[in-house]
Design an enzyme around this catalytic site. Structure first.
Site, PDB file in Angstrom:
ATOM      1  N   LYS A  38       0.804  -1.195   0.000  1.00 27.39           N
ATOM      2  CA  LYS A  38       0.000   0.000   0.000  1.00 27.39           C
ATOM      3  C   LYS A  38       0.846   1.257   0.000  1.00 27.39           C
ATOM      4  CE  LYS A  38      -3.589  -2.048   3.003  1.00 27.39           C
ATOM      5  NZ  LYS A  38      -2.958  -3.032   3.911  1.00 27.39           N
ATOM      6  N   GLU A  94       8.122   2.945  -5.510  1.00 25.80           N
ATOM      7  CA  GLU A  94       8.118   2.523  -4.109  1.00 25.80           C
ATOM      8  C   GLU A  94       8.167   3.741  -3.191  1.00 25.80           C
ATOM      9  OE1 GLU A  94       7.608   0.257  -2.141  1.00 25.80           O
ATOM     10  OE2 GLU A  94       8.443  -1.682  -2.683  1.00 25.80           O
ATOM     11  N   ASP A  95       7.603   3.613  -2.020  1.00 28.28           N
ATOM     12  CA  ASP A  95       7.762   4.665  -1.014  1.00 28.28           C
ATOM     13  C   ASP A  95       9.128   4.556  -0.351  1.00 28.28           C
ATOM     14  OD1 ASP A  95       6.917   2.252   0.034  1.00 28.28           O
ATOM     15  OD2 ASP A  95       5.761   3.142   1.654  1.00 28.28           O
ATOM     16  N   ASP A  98      14.163  -0.576   2.022  1.00 30.95           N
ATOM     17  CA  ASP A  98      14.820  -0.763   3.321  1.00 30.95           C
ATOM     18  C   ASP A  98      15.873  -1.863   3.164  1.00 30.95           C
ATOM     19  OD1 ASP A  98      15.473  -1.218   5.949  1.00 30.95           O
ATOM     20  OD2 ASP A  98      13.428  -1.113   6.698  1.00 30.95           O
ATOM     21  N   LYS A 126      16.880   3.670   2.414  1.00 31.12           N
ATOM     22  CA  LYS A 126      17.655   3.647   3.654  1.00 31.12           C
ATOM     23  C   LYS A 126      19.112   3.377   3.311  1.00 31.12           C
ATOM     24  CE  LYS A 126      14.421   2.912   7.339  1.00 31.12           C
ATOM     25  NZ  LYS A 126      14.131   2.214   8.612  1.00 31.12           N
ATOM     26  N   PHE A 147      13.169   4.656  12.098  1.00 33.33           N
ATOM     27  CA  PHE A 147      11.871   4.191  11.609  1.00 33.33           C
ATOM     28  C   PHE A 147      11.024   5.395  11.242  1.00 33.33           C
ATOM     29  CE2 PHE A 147       7.524   2.708  11.725  1.00 33.33           C
ATOM     30  CZ  PHE A 147       7.628   1.537  10.985  1.00 33.33           C
ATOM     31  N   VAL A 148      10.605   5.454   9.970  1.00 33.30           N
ATOM     32  CA  VAL A 148       9.873   6.636   9.506  1.00 33.30           C
ATOM     33  C   VAL A 148       8.421   6.302   9.153  1.00 33.30           C
ATOM     34  CG1 VAL A 148      11.820   8.038   8.743  1.00 33.30           C
ATOM     35  CG2 VAL A 148      10.902   6.275   7.213  1.00 33.30           C
ATOM     36  N   ASP A 154       3.613   3.516   6.982  1.00 36.37           N
ATOM     37  CA  ASP A 154       2.760   3.291   8.160  1.00 36.37           C
ATOM     38  C   ASP A 154       3.519   2.751   9.362  1.00 36.37           C
ATOM     39  OD1 ASP A 154       3.211   0.671   6.929  1.00 36.37           O
ATOM     40  OD2 ASP A 154       1.707  -0.038   8.366  1.00 36.37           O
ATOM     41  N   ARG A 160      -0.146   6.789   7.454  1.00 38.94           N
ATOM     42  CA  ARG A 160       0.201   6.901   6.033  1.00 38.94           C
ATOM     43  C   ARG A 160      -0.179   8.269   5.471  1.00 38.94           C
ATOM     44  NH1 ARG A 160       1.334   1.640   4.160  1.00 38.94           N
ATOM     45  NH2 ARG A 160       0.101  -0.021   5.093  1.00 38.94           N
TER      46      ARG A 160
HETATM   47  C1  PRP Z   1       7.306  -1.423   2.665  1.00 40.13           C
HETATM   48  C2  PRP Z   1       7.641  -0.597   1.437  1.00 40.13           C
HETATM   49  C3  PRP Z   1       8.351  -1.577   0.576  1.00 40.13           C
HETATM   50  C4  PRP Z   1       9.029  -2.506   1.561  1.00 40.13           C
HETATM   51  C5  PRP Z   1      10.465  -2.129   1.666  1.00 40.13           C
HETATM   52  O1  PRP Z   1       6.130  -2.103   2.434  1.00 40.13           O
HETATM   53  O2  PRP Z   1       6.504  -0.079   0.822  1.00 40.13           O
HETATM   54  O3  PRP Z   1       7.481  -2.299  -0.254  1.00 40.13           O
HETATM   55  O4  PRP Z   1       8.391  -2.309   2.820  1.00 40.13           O
HETATM   56  O5  PRP Z   1      11.121  -2.942   2.587  1.00 40.13           O
HETATM   57  P1  PRP Z   1      12.341  -3.886   2.201  1.00 40.13           P
HETATM   58  O6  PRP Z   1      13.245  -3.121   1.290  1.00 40.13           O
HETATM   59  O7  PRP Z   1      12.980  -4.163   3.549  1.00 40.13           O
HETATM   60  O8  PRP Z   1      11.796  -5.124   1.586  1.00 40.13           O
HETATM   61  P2  PRP Z   1       5.356  -2.929   3.565  1.00 40.13           P
HETATM   62  O9  PRP Z   1       5.720  -4.355   3.468  1.00 40.13           O
HETATM   63  O10 PRP Z   1       5.541  -2.253   4.883  1.00 40.13           O
HETATM   64  O11 PRP Z   1       3.860  -2.848   3.109  1.00 40.13           O
HETATM   65  P3  PRP Z   1       2.945  -1.555   2.901  1.00 40.13           P
HETATM   66  O12 PRP Z   1       3.494  -0.831   1.705  1.00 40.13           O
HETATM   67  O13 PRP Z   1       1.600  -2.130   2.672  1.00 40.13           O
HETATM   68  O14 PRP Z   1       3.043  -0.722   4.155  1.00 40.13           O
END
Ligand code: PRP
Length: 180
Positions: A38, A94-95, A98, A126, A147-148, A154, A160
């Site tokens: 999301k 992507e947002d 990480d 990151k 942690f942001v 979220d 969000r």
């Molecule tokens: C977040 C973000 C990326 C992923 C990055 O999504 O949107 O898709 O984590 O993390 P990584 O590089 O460690 O794999 P999340 O799984 O939190 O789902 P969301 O977008 O629904 O919040």
């Protein structure tokens, strides 16, 4: 009160810059922007309005974090693309990146469908701690390990809709968890 890390104005200026670069790079090509739900829904909407091309959109939903603040390493596809991507120019939006696990998994599973190209645009990356080295063509901001939340990001499903990116405070974490 949130601990603002990147203001709404800074994000807007950066998305404009990224949108301009994407517009130049994809002239005459068949651009399909793919938002990773999301988290990416806000970045996608705002970035797309700075892309001056006849672009199409699709979304995938994946899950890697669960409700916790740590990357679990488990990536699940909850919703796949609606369309075929063979021969198309994909831009994954992507947002945040990480550990890189989510993106690594997505890139692998999309490449076998033979798109003409795949690039990545991420508002946040990151720095330093990515476990998987990835080539991210359009990067908004490199941030530290904190942690942001906000701008799509979220904590346990909340925050969000903050119009900026903030480092989560203890108060915000407690408010969501309902315990001190
Ligand atoms: C977040 C973000 C990326 C992923 C990055 O999504 O949107 O898709 O984590 O993390 P990584 O590089 O460690 O794999 P999340 O799984 O939190 O789902 P969301 O977008 O629904 O919040």
């Amino acid at each position: 009160m949130s601990d603002v890390l990147i203001s709404a104005e800074e994000i807007e200026a950066k998305l404009e810059e990224m949108g301009r670069a994407i517009t130049e790079d994809y002239q005459g090509r068949d651009l399909l922007m793919v938002g990773v739900l999301k988290g990416a829904f806000i970045v996608m909407a705002d970035l797309a309005r700075h892309v001056d091309l006849p672009v199409e959109f699709d979304f995938m939903a994946v899950s890697s974090y669960g409700a916790a603040t740590q990357t679990s390493g488990v990536v699940r596809i909850l919703k796949d693309l609606d369309q075929e991507i063979a021969g198309r120019d994909l831009l994954i939006v992507e947002d945040i990146i990480d550990s890189g696990l989510t993106l690594n998994y997505l890139l692998k599973s999309l490449r076998v469908r033979r798109p003409a190209s795949i690039e990545v645009a991420a508002l946040l990356v990151k720095g330093g701690i990515q476990r998987i080295p990835l080539d991210v063509r359009y990067v908004g901001f490199e941030i530290g390990p904190e942690f942001v939340i906000g701008y799509g990001l979220d904590y346990a499903g909340k925050y969000r809709n903050l119009p900026y990116v903030a480092v989560m405070t203890d108060e915000e974490a407690e408010e969501v968890l309902g315990q001190p």
